[in-house]
Design a protein around this motif. Structure first.
Motif, PDB file in Angstrom:
ATOM      1  N   MET A 165       0.472  -1.108  -0.306  1.00 58.17           N
ATOM      2  CA  MET A 165       0.019  -0.028  -0.262  1.00 58.17           C
ATOM      3  C   MET A 165       1.032   1.396  -0.191  1.00 58.17           C
ATOM      4  N   ALA A 166       1.792   1.156   1.025  1.00 61.66           N
ATOM      5  CA  ALA A 166       2.667   2.413   0.727  1.00 61.66           C
ATOM      6  C   ALA A 166       3.916   2.279  -0.488  1.00 61.66           C
ATOM      7  N   GLY A 167       4.661   1.290  -0.881  1.00 60.49           N
ATOM      8  CA  GLY A 167       5.161   1.466  -2.190  1.00 60.49           C
ATOM      9  C   GLY A 167       4.627   2.348  -2.807  1.00 60.49           C
ATOM     10  N   GLY A 185       8.197  -6.364  -6.222  1.00 59.07           N
ATOM     11  CA  GLY A 185       7.111  -6.770  -4.378  1.00 59.07           C
ATOM     12  C   GLY A 185       6.885  -8.328  -4.716  1.00 59.07           C
ATOM     13  N   ASP A 186       7.621  -8.562  -3.309  1.00 62.04           N
ATOM     14  CA  ASP A 186       7.395 -10.149  -3.069  1.00 62.04           C
ATOM     15  C   ASP A 186       6.533 -10.596  -2.731  1.00 62.04           C
ATOM     16  N   GLU A 187       5.336 -10.551  -2.901  1.00 50.95           N
ATOM     17  CA  GLU A 187       3.734 -10.977  -3.758  1.00 50.95           C
ATOM     18  C   GLU A 187       3.381 -10.729  -4.693  1.00 50.95           C
ATOM     19  N   PRO A 188       2.740 -12.271  -5.757  1.00 49.63           N
ATOM     20  CA  PRO A 188       2.310 -12.066  -6.808  1.00 49.63           C
ATOM     21  C   PRO A 188       1.076 -11.100  -7.611  1.00 49.63           C
ATOM     22  N   ASN A 201      -5.429  -3.542  -1.870  1.00 51.99           N
ATOM     23  CA  ASN A 201      -5.935  -2.759  -0.671  1.00 51.99           C
ATOM     24  C   ASN A 201      -6.272  -3.873   0.696  1.00 51.99           C
ATOM     25  N   ARG A 202      -4.624  -4.165   1.507  1.00 52.82           N
ATOM     26  CA  ARG A 202      -4.787  -5.134   3.081  1.00 52.82           C
ATOM     27  C   ARG A 202      -5.196  -4.828   3.365  1.00 52.82           C
ATOM     28  N   ILE A 203      -5.918  -3.775   4.024  1.00 52.05           N
ATOM     29  CA  ILE A 203      -7.007  -3.884   5.185  1.00 52.05           C
ATOM     30  C   ILE A 203      -8.385  -4.424   4.541  1.00 52.05           C
ATOM     31  N   MET A 204      -8.453  -4.482   3.159  1.00 53.46           N
ATOM     32  CA  MET A 204     -10.227  -5.058   2.819  1.00 53.46           C
ATOM     33  C   MET A 204      -9.745  -6.701   3.028  1.00 53.46           C
ATOM     34  N   ARG A 261      11.440 -10.272  -4.412  1.00 51.53           N
ATOM     35  CA  ARG A 261      11.564 -10.150  -3.494  1.00 51.53           C
ATOM     36  C   ARG A 261      13.487  -8.942  -3.287  1.00 51.53           C
ATOM     37  N   ILE A 262      13.818  -8.582  -2.686  1.00 52.81           N
ATOM     38  CA  ILE A 262      15.296  -7.733  -2.600  1.00 52.81           C
ATOM     39  C   ILE A 262      15.841  -8.063  -1.515  1.00 52.81           C
ATOM     40  N   ASN A 263      16.952  -9.047  -1.519  1.00 54.84           N
ATOM     41  CA  ASN A 263      18.205  -8.907  -0.944  1.00 54.84           C
ATOM     42  C   ASN A 263      18.803  -8.252  -0.285  1.00 54.84           C
ATOM     43  N   ALA A 277       9.579   0.232   1.242  1.00 50.67           N
ATOM     44  CA  ALA A 277       8.384  -0.065   1.570  1.00 50.67           C
ATOM     45  C   ALA A 277       8.476  -1.262   1.470  1.00 50.67           C
ATOM     46  N   THR A 278       8.689  -1.531   2.431  1.00 49.62           N
ATOM     47  CA  THR A 278       8.726  -3.324   2.704  1.00 49.62           C
ATOM     48  C   THR A 278       7.822  -3.726   3.662  1.00 49.62           C
ATOM     49  N   GLY A 279       7.058  -3.141   4.766  1.00 47.43           N
ATOM     50  CA  GLY A 279       5.920  -2.913   5.582  1.00 47.43           C
ATOM     51  C   GLY A 279       6.085  -3.895   6.580  1.00 47.43           C
ATOM     52  N   PHE A 331      -2.801 -13.986   9.052  1.00 48.93           N
ATOM     53  CA  PHE A 331      -3.303 -13.504   8.341  1.00 48.93           C
ATOM     54  C   PHE A 331      -2.925 -12.089   8.312  1.00 48.93           C
ATOM     55  N   ARG A 332      -1.670 -12.021   7.118  1.00 48.27           N
ATOM     56  CA  ARG A 332      -1.232 -10.850   6.383  1.00 48.27           C
ATOM     57  C   ARG A 332      -1.713 -10.072   4.198  1.00 48.27           C
ATOM     58  N   THR A 333      -1.800 -11.333   4.743  1.00 47.92           N
ATOM     59  CA  THR A 333      -1.038 -11.448   2.807  1.00 47.92           C
ATOM     60  C   THR A 333      -2.776 -12.072   2.087  1.00 47.92           C
ATOM     61  N   GLY A 342       5.839   4.217   5.013  1.00 49.21           N
ATOM     62  CA  GLY A 342       5.012   2.918   4.821  1.00 49.21           C
ATOM     63  C   GLY A 342       5.488   1.903   6.981  1.00 49.21           C
ATOM     64  N   GLU A 343       5.152   1.199   7.491  1.00 43.53           N
ATOM     65  CA  GLU A 343       5.432   0.532   7.777  1.00 43.53           C
ATOM     66  C   GLU A 343       6.428   0.200   8.387  1.00 43.53           C
ATOM     67  N   CYS A 344       7.013  -0.157   7.513  1.00 44.59           N
ATOM     68  CA  CYS A 344       8.541  -0.278   7.562  1.00 44.59           C
ATOM     69  C   CYS A 344       9.309   1.217   8.642  1.00 44.59           C
ATOM     70  N   LEU A 384      -0.774   1.803  10.617  1.00 42.03           N
ATOM     71  CA  LEU A 384      -1.907   1.758   9.798  1.00 42.03           C
ATOM     72  C   LEU A 384      -1.602   2.507   8.863  1.00 42.03           C
ATOM     73  N   VAL A 385      -3.496   2.629   8.171  1.00 36.99           N
ATOM     74  CA  VAL A 385      -2.244   3.217   6.990  1.00 36.99           C
ATOM     75  C   VAL A 385      -2.526   4.501   7.141  1.00 36.99           C
ATOM     76  N   ALA A 386      -3.397   5.419   7.816  1.00 32.24           N
ATOM     77  CA  ALA A 386      -3.978   6.557   7.162  1.00 32.24           C
ATOM     78  C   ALA A 386      -2.225   7.593   7.667  1.00 32.24           C
ATOM     79  N   LEU A 411     -12.539  -0.829  14.787  1.00 31.61           N
ATOM     80  CA  LEU A 411     -12.753  -1.931  14.226  1.00 31.61           C
ATOM     81  C   LEU A 411     -13.587  -2.237  13.402  1.00 31.61           C
ATOM     82  N   LYS A 412     -13.333  -2.743  12.100  1.00 29.95           N
ATOM     83  CA  LYS A 412     -14.400  -4.139  10.886  1.00 29.95           C
ATOM     84  C   LYS A 412     -15.163  -4.483  10.859  1.00 29.95           C
ATOM     85  N   VAL A 413     -15.406  -4.816  12.156  1.00 21.47           N
ATOM     86  CA  VAL A 413     -16.093  -6.253  12.580  1.00 21.47           C
ATOM     87  C   VAL A 413     -18.172  -5.828  12.659  1.00 21.47           C
TER      88      VAL A 413
HETATM   89  C1  LIG Z   1      -6.062  -8.211   7.260  1.00 18.62           C
HETATM   90  C2  LIG Z   1      -5.575  -6.738   7.593  1.00 18.62           C
HETATM   91  C3  LIG Z   1      -6.730  -5.887   8.785  1.00 18.62           C
HETATM   92  C4  LIG Z   1      -5.840  -4.385   8.324  1.00 18.62           C
HETATM   93  N1  LIG Z   1      -7.242  -3.358   9.328  1.00 18.62           N
HETATM   94  C5  LIG Z   1      -6.755  -1.663   8.870  1.00 18.62           C
HETATM   95  C6  LIG Z   1      -7.881  -0.711   9.520  1.00 18.62           C
HETATM   96  O1  LIG Z   1      -8.575  -1.174   9.053  1.00 18.62           O
HETATM   97  N2  LIG Z   1      -6.612   0.358   9.569  1.00 18.62           N
HETATM   98  C7  LIG Z   1      -5.747   0.587   8.929  1.00 18.62           C
HETATM   99  O2  LIG Z   1      -4.990   1.751   8.798  1.00 18.62           O
HETATM  100  N3  LIG Z   1      -4.793  -0.269   8.662  1.00 18.62           N
HETATM  101  C8  LIG Z   1      -4.695  -2.187   9.122  1.00 18.62           C
HETATM  102  N4  LIG Z   1      -4.010  -2.908   8.447  1.00 18.62           N
HETATM  103  C9  LIG Z   1      -3.079  -2.225   8.220  1.00 18.62           C
HETATM  104  C10 LIG Z   1      -2.814  -1.761   7.096  1.00 18.62           C
HETATM  105  O3  LIG Z   1      -3.063  -2.594   6.130  1.00 18.62           O
HETATM  106  C11 LIG Z   1      -1.320  -1.035   7.140  1.00 18.62           C
HETATM  107  O4  LIG Z   1      -1.016  -0.592   7.852  1.00 18.62           O
HETATM  108  C12 LIG Z   1      -0.220  -1.170   5.436  1.00 18.62           C
HETATM  109  O5  LIG Z   1      -0.845  -2.494   4.439  1.00 18.62           O
HETATM  110  C13 LIG Z   1       0.585  -0.788   5.538  1.00 18.62           C
HETATM  111  O6  LIG Z   1       1.167  -0.784   4.071  1.00 18.62           O
HETATM  112  P1  LIG Z   1       3.009  -0.991   3.422  1.00 18.62           P
HETATM  113  O7  LIG Z   1       3.252  -0.727   2.413  1.00 18.62           O
HETATM  114  O8  LIG Z   1       3.829  -0.552   4.719  1.00 18.62           O
HETATM  115  O9  LIG Z   1       2.997  -2.528   3.752  1.00 18.62           O
HETATM  116  P2  LIG Z   1       2.130  -3.688   3.172  1.00 18.62           P
HETATM  117  O10 LIG Z   1       0.687  -3.824   2.945  1.00 18.62           O
HETATM  118  O11 LIG Z   1       2.810  -5.103   4.161  1.00 18.62           O
HETATM  119  O12 LIG Z   1       3.361  -3.896   2.174  1.00 18.62           O
HETATM  120  C14 LIG Z   1       4.584  -4.301   1.584  1.00 18.62           C
HETATM  121  C15 LIG Z   1       5.070  -4.863   0.630  1.00 18.62           C
HETATM  122  O13 LIG Z   1       6.386  -5.569   0.494  1.00 18.62           O
HETATM  123  C16 LIG Z   1       6.506  -6.335   0.215  1.00 18.62           C
HETATM  124  N5  LIG Z   1       8.142  -7.100   0.370  1.00 18.62           N
HETATM  125  C17 LIG Z   1       8.615  -6.887   1.416  1.00 18.62           C
HETATM  126  N6  LIG Z   1      10.062  -7.218   1.586  1.00 18.62           N
HETATM  127  C18 LIG Z   1       9.909  -7.191   0.300  1.00 18.62           C
HETATM  128  C19 LIG Z   1      11.026  -7.174  -0.226  1.00 18.62           C
HETATM  129  N7  LIG Z   1      12.675  -7.548   0.392  1.00 18.62           N
HETATM  130  N8  LIG Z   1      11.088  -7.725  -1.328  1.00 18.62           N
HETATM  131  C20 LIG Z   1      10.255  -7.545  -2.794  1.00 18.62           C
HETATM  132  N9  LIG Z   1       9.118  -7.124  -1.603  1.00 18.62           N
HETATM  133  C21 LIG Z   1       9.405  -6.543  -0.038  1.00 18.62           C
HETATM  134  C22 LIG Z   1       5.455  -7.547   0.608  1.00 18.62           C
HETATM  135  O14 LIG Z   1       5.578  -8.563   0.198  1.00 18.62           O
HETATM  136  C23 LIG Z   1       4.037  -6.360   0.158  1.00 18.62           C
HETATM  137  O15 LIG Z   1       3.632  -6.565  -0.275  1.00 18.62           O
HETATM  138  C24 LIG Z   1      -4.671  -4.379   8.170  1.00 18.62           C
HETATM  139  C25 LIG Z   1      -3.974  -5.325   7.997  1.00 18.62           C
HETATM  140  C26 LIG Z   1      -3.516  -6.220   7.896  1.00 18.62           C
HETATM  141  C27 LIG Z   1      -3.292  -7.447   7.498  1.00 18.62           C
END
Ligand SMILES: Cc1cc2nc3c(=O)[nH]c(=O)nc-3n(C[C@H](O)[C@H](O)[C@H](O)COP(=O)(O)OP(=O)(O)OC[C@H]3O[C@@H](n4cnc5c(N)ncnc54)[C@H](O)[C@@H]3O)c2cc1C
Ligand code: HEM
Ligand code: SF4
Ligand code: FES
Lengths: 848, 98
Positions: free
Chosen positions: A12-14, A34-37, A42-45, A79-81, A106-108, A133-135, A282-284, A294-296, A357-359
């Motif tokens: 989401m951040a990248g 991107g590590d994921e295929p 939208n991860r939060i969904m 994946r970047i190592n 932006a590795t999250g 529960f992440r991907t 992002g989260e990293c 969180l995403v905000a 909470l999304k319940v």
């Molecule tokens: C089920 C769930 C519900 C959520 N609900 C909410 C919510 O309601 N509200 C809210 O604010 N937040 C929520 N979040 C959190 C939100 O999804 C994250 O804050 C947001 O996705 C962070 O974005 P990011 O880009 O930093 O990380 P990510 O979205 O995790 O993206 C990082 C990406 O980088 C890839 N990556 C990592 N390392 C490498 C590498 N070395 N080389 C290549 N690629 C790599 C990963 O595979 C991933 O695809 C939720 C998360 C989950 C899992």
């Protein structure tokens, strides 16, 4: 040469950062890893996908075509190592080496799994049956597994754990939530709020909650059998989901020599500490000691980062010689180490975050402090545990520094805003917790600045919504679909609604999309039928041309079914409107071959027919011959080009096992042979099938007739099931199902003759055909419309429609033609030509 | 460009598969009369794309109903793309470039 921008992480951040850079016309060759295929989703969904509220395909924010259209090179599954900061290269898991001028990390985060015995199988990753529960892949795997199991334990009672627990209930029967701390959501809530929430979760959702439960072991050698807690308690289960927190993905930064503490340390420009050309988002990222989950915050970070990376004069002071002279350098500002300070426009100062909470049905919102910290912090608290309500606000120096809402989110929007912006608070502090009447204190949306963020989950501003309305989208849900505003936690929906209304000049069109019969023509079924009649639209293309605008592939089949029902023999049959099954009168299989199910009325056959079927199967080398659940014989694995020959050799009518139509009538042997039979179920079943064979409808129609209430033909769980009862009477049950959804049918009527059964069946089916939504099976339609209403129309003729329904059904019955007769001449060129690849993919195993 | 047959081999609004130089290519004839060509095999699980339903923009695979853009081959539902091939009609004859 254009500068090369490389992004590690396509989450989401990248992806958002790249969008922000493109929006600033950043002149870069952009490459993302991107590590994921997948593209960015939208991860939060994922919570909503697990809960079945959202479809997987609906959560993609940037699909693969987006990257192509914007000239972004995306390497998925890579994946970047390692980063070489001196050579300015990144090294990928696929052996690639890619040079950069600017790098964005932006590795999250990843799921954190505490050291629990049995969670891992040596050398094989997680124990099968244990999930995080992440991907998207995690979610898919969890759903697949949960569907086949019955009891789940979720470890972790935070936001993620609660959403996982609720979602799992959608797939299996029993969920227990085990939380190590003393109350749920202990990072966000105080004990009183956590306990109130727990009661709601237990009573309203039926999830068992264990607090102070430290999981020490996952039991079961091959399959999960349970979890064991520190106090010795064992909870039986066959699925375990670990939602015990997240850890920033910092390995690649750490091995490459960047400064890493809890996250990758960044300055206010979102640059990695001491690096000129490496940014982190992002989260990293760890900013001023803070790591966000969180995403905000990442929306803000992405903006700051993009502004800085696009600023023309911001180059590293120690530009390497090869880069000097590039269009982006050459400026006059490349001087001392403070240069970026003076030239970089944007800085990030941290975010105030609110969570929700999304319940569905369980309202929880929280922000800032959960309890007062200083002596002079003001605390307002309201608790009504019986109703599941707890609220508090904490005020410091006249500003909101914390708030919790459990069980009533009415004030959430106002509080989140006051909290994030530090707005002045009402003198009567109670207004923070309750609507006290008087003039509405809602801020006028007209006064909001355009760039003010409305939806924090998806980063949508007021300006985005306005642009969407200006672009022609007039409905709230249309704007929500287009911008995704309101599609995360949902808190902002009221505000989105007000903004869309305002942008529309005060009014907003009712949102009917949910009630459309098919997505491509904006009308509910009754209105659509009226328009079709009025304009005499007899072909699918004429419906689009007159009512729908653009042709829509996903709407064609539903329209074809409707038009055929309405016009019978006058329907203009455009073959492309049919789904492949209906084009070739057979059911497509996973390898592109087809299945052939000849009619076998009431499941009754003869030795001669069986011989013929056997001969055909042998002659054509049919890979599998199988009895279906509908009491007939299925010949599977027939190539398309062989279908006409197989039908000719069988010389039997089609069983319609491929269409949204009347399928079969299952019967039991009934009074003919059965000791208990009180009615001739086989004769009635055959008569029903004889009459209603091939009738199309909004969904499949599966029937049964059974000879006594022992119900061997399973008539209680059919779209229409008939049960013979003592005294020569027959009961008709409707709206039953025993597929993915199980429902016992409702008793429609009890009648005294097979003739009445046949008439009521026809009338019921016709009413369903006219009023059921596309793909709405009777098990959904009957409860939606109500059995009393259906009985009034079908049995009591309270609306005077019975004669018309009977006549329409008569016409449909009269128009029946066996589609398998269409075999001497193909109906269209190449109707039966193979569409299969030369090498057959993926082969269905052939059984001997 | 290779000739592969008459445009009338493909009913309006449908697709047919052609073997061209050892590759299987699905050619679609849109309702506006234009044609598109994509690799015939669905990248999801090998479904026959020529058996899918189309409109002016997309083809929907018959097996799991994922969709691809007929012009670019890009997935509209987050899957891998399929290759798209230049195709044109000349005097009712179809020509595809592989
Ligand atoms: C089920 C769930 C519900 C959520 N609900 C909410 C919510 O309601 N509200 C809210 O604010 N937040 C929520 N979040 C959190 C939100 O999804 C994250 O804050 C947001 O996705 C962070 O974005 P990011 O880009 O930093 O990380 P990510 O979205 O995790 O993206 C990082 C990406 O980088 C890839 N990556 C990592 N390392 C490498 C590498 N070395 N080389 C290549 N690629 C790599 C990963 O595979 C991933 O695809 C939720 C998360 C989950 C899992
Ligand atoms: C593409 C997906 C599907 C295919 C190819 C398929 C195919 C079939 C076939 C060929 C039969 C035999 C029917 C007959 O003899 O007429 C059958 C029976 C059945 N199907 Fe499916 N089906 C599919 C999806 C479903 C779904 C989604 C459900 C549940 C909601 C379902 C529930 C059943 C049931 C309960 C029977 C037994 C019918 C009976 O006893 O009368 N099927 N299916
Ligand atoms: S009915 Fe069809 S979809 Fe369901 S499990 Fe069997 S083969 Fe799969
Ligand atoms: S094989 Fe095409 S969508 Fe699954």
């Amino acid at each position: 040469m254009r500068q090369r921008l490389v992004v590690i992480g396509n989450g989401m951040a990248g992806a958002r950062t790249v969008e922000e850079i493109l929006a600033r016309n950043g002149d870069f060759d952009i490459t993302m890893f991107g590590d994921e295929p997948y593209g960015n989703y939208n991860r939060i969904m994922l919570s909503n996908v697990l809960a079945g509220i959202e479809d997987e395909s609906g959560i993609f924010l940037n699909d693969l075509s987006w990257y192509a259209e914007n000239g972004v090179t995306l390497h998925t599954g890579v994946r970047i190592n390692r980063i070489d900061r001196y050579a300015r290269m990144v090294y990928g898991s696929d052996g690639s080496a890619t040079g950069y001028d600017k790098l964005v990390i932006a590795t999250g985060s990843s799921a954190f799994v505490p050291p629990i015995k049995g969670a891992h199988v040596p050398g094989r990753g997680y124990h099968q049956g244990v999930f995080v529960f992440r991907t998207l892949d995690d979610t898919r795997a969890m759903i697949r597994y949960a569907r086949e199991h019955s009891r789940a334990v979720v470890i972790g009672g935070g936001l993620l754990g609660l959403e996982a627990a609720r979602g799992l209930q959608n797939h299996l029967g029993h969920v227990t939530l085990v939380h190590a701390a003393g109350h749920l959501m202990n990072t966000q809530l105080n004990a009183a709020a956590g306990r109130t929430l727990q009661t709601t979760i237990e009573q309203k959702l039926g999830i068992d909650v264990v607090v102070n439960g430290m999981t020490t072991e996952i039991l079961g050698k091959h399959a999960v059998a349970g979890v064991k807690l520190a106090d010795g308690t064992v909870i039986d289960c066959d699925v375990v989901v670990v939602a015990a927190g997240i850890r920033p993905n910092t390995e690649v930064a750490a091995v490459s020599g960047l400064v890493v503490e809890r996250g990758i340390v960044v300055d206010d420009y979102m640059r990695a500490q001491d690096e000129e050309d490496i940014y982190v988002v992002g989260e990293c990222a760890q900013h001023r000691g803070q790591v966000y989950g969180l995403v905000a915050p990442l929306w803000e970070q992405a903006k700051v980062l993009a502004t800085n990376v696009c600023a023309p004069n911001v180059s590293a002071p120690n530009v390497s010689p090869t880069n000097v002279g590039g269009p982006n350098v050459g400026g006059t500002n490349v001087s001392g180490p403070n240069v970026s300070e003076t030239n970089v426009g944007a800085t990030y100062h941290g975010s105030q975050v609110a969570t929700k909470l999304k319940v569905a049905g369980v309202d929880v919102a929280s922000m800032g402090l959960s309890a007062p910290e200083r002596d002079d912090d003001e605390l307002l608290e309201f608790a009504e545990p019986k109703r599941g309500i707890y609220k508090n606000v904490i005020v410091r120096d006249g500003r909101l520094v914390g708030a919790t809402l459990v069980g009533d989110n009415g004030k959430a929007l106002a509080l989140i805003k006051a909290f994030e912006k530090g707005l002045p608070l009402p003198d009567n502090r109670a207004e923070l917790l309750f609507d006290l009447g008087g003039p509405a204190t809602e801020e006028s949306v007209a006064d909001m600045p355009d760039d003010e963020q409305v939806c924090n989950c998806n980063g949508v501003s007021k300006g985005d919504l306005k642009a969407c309305v200006d672009g022609g989208c007039k409905t709230v849900s249309g704007c929500m679909d287009a911008t995704r505003a309101g599609k995360g936690c949902g808190t902002c929906k009221p505000l989105v609604q007000r903004i869309v209304e305002w942008a529309n000049g005060g009014s907003v069109e009712e949102d009917p999309a949910a009630s459309y019969y098919v997505p491509g023509v904006p009308m509910p079924k009754s209105e659509l039928m009226a328009a079709i009649r009025q304009h005499e639209l007899k072909s699918v293309s004429s419906v689009f041309a007159t009512l729908g605008g653009d042709e829509d592939a996903k709407s064609k089949m539903g329209l074809a079914s409707l038009l055929k029902m309405m016009w019978g023999a006058d329907y203009i049959d455009e073959r492309d409107a049919r789904f492949i099954n209906d084009r070739v009168h057979a059911n497509i299989q996973r390898d592109g071959t087809f299945s052939v199910v000849p009619q076998m009325k009431g499941g009754v056959t003869t030795p001669a027919d069986l011989k013929r079927i056997a001969e055909v199967a042998e002659r054509h080398g049919v890979p599998m011959v199988k009895l279906t659940g509908g009491q007939r014989i299925d010949l599977l694995g027939i190539p398309k080009e062989k279908l006409p020959q197989v039908w000719a050799d069988l010389d039997m009518p089609s069983g319609y096992a491929y269409a949204k139509s009347f399928r079969t009538v299952k019967t039991c042997v009934g009074s003919d042979f059965c000791r208990f039979g009180v009615g001739d179920s086989t004769a009635l079943g055959i008569a029903l099938e004889e009459r209603y064979q091939g009738i199309e409808g909004p969904g499949k129609m599966k029937l049964a007739v059974t000879g006594c209430p022992r119900n061997c033909a399973e008539a209680y769980v059919k779209d229409l099931g008939v049960v013979a009862i003592d005294g020569g009477k027959w009961e008709l049950y409707v709206g039953g199902a025993a597929g993915a959804h199980v429902r016992k049918g409702d008793l429609l009527a009890t009648v005294s003759s097979p003739e009445e059964v046949i008439v009521l069946t026809g009338r019921f089916l016709q009413y369903y055909r006219e009023s059921g939504n596309w793909l709405e099976r009777t098990y959904a339609w009957v409860p939606r419309v109500g059995i009393e209403h259906i009985r009034a129309v079908v049995v009591d003729d309270a609306e005077g429609k019975a004669a018309a329904l009977d006549a329409a059904m008569d016409a449909a019955v009269g128009a029946y033609k066996d589609p398998w007769k269409e075999r001497a001449e193909p109906a269209t060129p190449g109707q039966f030509r193979t569409s299969l690849p030369l090498t057959v993919l993926p082969q269905v195993p052939v059984r001997a | 460009m290779k000739p592969i047959g008459s445009v009338h081999d493909i009913p309006l609004g449908e697709g047919r598969t052609f073997a061209i130089d050892g590759r299987m290519i699905a050619v679609f004839r849109l309702r506006d009369g234009s044609v598109r060509a994509l690799s015939a095999v669905c990248p999801h699980k090998g479904g026959p794309l020529a058996d899918g339903q189309i409109d002016l923009k997309q083809v929907v695979c018959p097996l799991h109903l994922y969709a691809w853009d007929l012009s670019t081959g890009c997935s509209l539902s987050g899957q891998e793309p399929v290759t798209s091939f230049p195709v044109r009609i000349d005097d009712d004859q179809l020509f595809v470039e592989v």
